[in-house]
Design a protein around this motif. Sequence first.
Motif, PDB file in Angstrom:
ATOM      1  N   SER A 120      71.114 -11.273  -1.924  1.00  0.00           N
ATOM      2  CA  SER A 120      72.448 -10.492  -1.436  1.00  0.00           C
ATOM      3  C   SER A 120      73.675 -11.494  -0.995  1.00  0.00           C
ATOM      4  O   SER A 120      73.136 -12.447  -0.177  1.00  0.00           O
ATOM      5  CB  SER A 120      72.071  -9.394  -0.234  1.00  0.00           C
ATOM      6  N   ALA A 121      74.476 -11.285  -1.469  1.00  0.00           N
ATOM      7  CA  ALA A 121      75.903 -11.975  -0.782  1.00  0.00           C
ATOM      8  C   ALA A 121      76.399 -11.479   0.540  1.00  0.00           C
ATOM      9  O   ALA A 121      77.315 -11.990   0.810  1.00  0.00           O
ATOM     10  CB  ALA A 121      76.904 -11.845  -1.773  1.00  0.00           C
ATOM     11  N   TRP A 122      75.553 -10.724   1.131  1.00  0.00           N
ATOM     12  CA  TRP A 122      75.894 -10.061   2.452  1.00  0.00           C
ATOM     13  C   TRP A 122      74.566 -10.148   3.402  1.00  0.00           C
ATOM     14  O   TRP A 122      73.555  -9.955   3.032  1.00  0.00           O
ATOM     15  CB  TRP A 122      76.410  -8.437   2.278  1.00  0.00           C
ATOM     16  N   PHE A 123      74.989 -10.557   4.701  1.00  0.00           N
ATOM     17  CA  PHE A 123      73.723 -10.571   5.379  1.00  0.00           C
ATOM     18  C   PHE A 123      74.170 -10.401   6.816  1.00  0.00           C
ATOM     19  O   PHE A 123      75.155 -10.893   7.210  1.00  0.00           O
ATOM     20  CB  PHE A 123      73.294 -12.300   5.271  1.00  0.00           C
ATOM     21  N   VAL A 124      73.309  -9.766   7.576  1.00  0.00           N
ATOM     22  CA  VAL A 124      73.783  -9.416   9.037  1.00  0.00           C
ATOM     23  C   VAL A 124      72.504  -9.791  10.175  1.00  0.00           C
ATOM     24  O   VAL A 124      71.483 -10.011   9.664  1.00  0.00           O
ATOM     25  CB  VAL A 124      73.805  -7.825   9.315  1.00  0.00           C
ATOM     26  N   SER A 130      85.416 -20.998  -6.445  1.00  0.00           N
ATOM     27  CA  SER A 130      86.300 -20.035  -6.217  1.00  0.00           C
ATOM     28  C   SER A 130      85.863 -18.793  -5.091  1.00  0.00           C
ATOM     29  O   SER A 130      86.531 -17.893  -5.346  1.00  0.00           O
ATOM     30  CB  SER A 130      86.817 -19.368  -7.410  1.00  0.00           C
ATOM     31  N   GLY A 131      84.893 -19.081  -4.479  1.00  0.00           N
ATOM     32  CA  GLY A 131      84.470 -18.100  -3.788  1.00  0.00           C
ATOM     33  C   GLY A 131      84.998 -17.948  -2.322  1.00  0.00           C
ATOM     34  O   GLY A 131      85.794 -19.010  -1.804  1.00  0.00           O
ATOM     35  N   ILE A 132      84.720 -16.995  -1.333  1.00  0.00           N
ATOM     36  CA  ILE A 132      84.940 -17.181   0.164  1.00  0.00           C
ATOM     37  C   ILE A 132      83.909 -16.769   0.909  1.00  0.00           C
ATOM     38  O   ILE A 132      82.852 -16.235   0.427  1.00  0.00           O
ATOM     39  CB  ILE A 132      86.331 -16.228   0.455  1.00  0.00           C
ATOM     40  N   GLN A 139      78.146 -10.568  10.609  1.00  0.00           N
ATOM     41  CA  GLN A 139      78.044 -10.263   9.154  1.00  0.00           C
ATOM     42  C   GLN A 139      78.515 -11.275   8.480  1.00  0.00           C
ATOM     43  O   GLN A 139      79.816 -11.797   8.598  1.00  0.00           O
ATOM     44  CB  GLN A 139      78.872  -8.924   8.874  1.00  0.00           C
ATOM     45  N   PHE A 140      77.619 -11.829   7.581  1.00  0.00           N
ATOM     46  CA  PHE A 140      77.967 -13.030   6.704  1.00  0.00           C
ATOM     47  C   PHE A 140      78.410 -12.263   5.360  1.00  0.00           C
ATOM     48  O   PHE A 140      77.365 -11.568   5.068  1.00  0.00           O
ATOM     49  CB  PHE A 140      76.763 -14.051   6.773  1.00  0.00           C
ATOM     50  N   ALA A 141      79.485 -12.608   4.744  1.00  0.00           N
ATOM     51  CA  ALA A 141      79.860 -12.436   3.842  1.00  0.00           C
ATOM     52  C   ALA A 141      80.312 -13.454   2.620  1.00  0.00           C
ATOM     53  O   ALA A 141      81.566 -14.082   3.005  1.00  0.00           O
ATOM     54  CB  ALA A 141      80.849 -11.287   3.645  1.00  0.00           C
ATOM     55  N   LEU A 142      79.385 -13.730   1.375  1.00  0.00           N
ATOM     56  CA  LEU A 142      80.022 -14.618   0.464  1.00  0.00           C
ATOM     57  C   LEU A 142      80.301 -13.703  -0.617  1.00  0.00           C
ATOM     58  O   LEU A 142      79.818 -13.166  -1.264  1.00  0.00           O
ATOM     59  CB  LEU A 142      78.901 -15.390   0.220  1.00  0.00           C
ATOM     60  N   ALA A 143      81.678 -13.991  -1.100  1.00  0.00           N
ATOM     61  CA  ALA A 143      82.391 -12.938  -1.999  1.00  0.00           C
ATOM     62  C   ALA A 143      83.053 -13.892  -3.168  1.00  0.00           C
ATOM     63  O   ALA A 143      83.717 -14.844  -2.699  1.00  0.00           O
ATOM     64  CB  ALA A 143      83.281 -12.173  -1.224  1.00  0.00           C
ATOM     65  N   HIS A 144      83.170 -13.190  -4.196  1.00  0.00           N
ATOM     66  CA  HIS A 144      83.998 -13.703  -5.348  1.00  0.00           C
ATOM     67  C   HIS A 144      83.600 -14.981  -5.787  1.00  0.00           C
ATOM     68  O   HIS A 144      84.471 -15.886  -6.338  1.00  0.00           O
ATOM     69  CB  HIS A 144      85.563 -13.786  -4.854  1.00  0.00           C
ATOM     70  N   TRP A 145      82.296 -15.490  -5.923  1.00  0.00           N
ATOM     71  CA  TRP A 145      82.096 -16.642  -6.402  1.00  0.00           C
ATOM     72  C   TRP A 145      81.694 -16.505  -7.974  1.00  0.00           C
ATOM     73  O   TRP A 145      81.077 -15.351  -8.325  1.00  0.00           O
ATOM     74  CB  TRP A 145      80.593 -17.151  -5.754  1.00  0.00           C
TER      75      TRP A 145
END
Length: 112
Positions: free
Chosen positions: A75-79, A18-20, A36-42
């Motif tokens: 981290s669900a966020w990466f640059v 269910s994530g994006i 910026q890589f973002a994996l959200a709402h998993w």
Amino acid sequence: GSSSSAVVSLTTNGPPTSGIFVVSPAKGSALTTDFQFALAHWSDDADDYPLTYTYGYRFSATGELTPLVADQYASAWFVTTLPQAKDVNLTCVGRVFDRYLSYAEVSFPVTV
């Protein structure tokens, strides 16, 4: 004669769902633009946390994955910057793992 029976119950582990996955910007310059890589709402079953993440890219949708991090990342966020892709879009890849190493893989195309 005699007979017997047995019941076996198996529980399997599914990947996070269910994530994006979003990469921003969708177009940039090789080795200079910060993507910026973002994996959200998993989400996953409560017993399957914590979730960890990996990031990478492919030169085609089905090509070999080139990792951008050495191991699973908290981290669900990466640059990062990305290499030049000659006449093709790069396919950025995010993977979301649960504690049992079941994972979901998602992709996002960018132009470099």
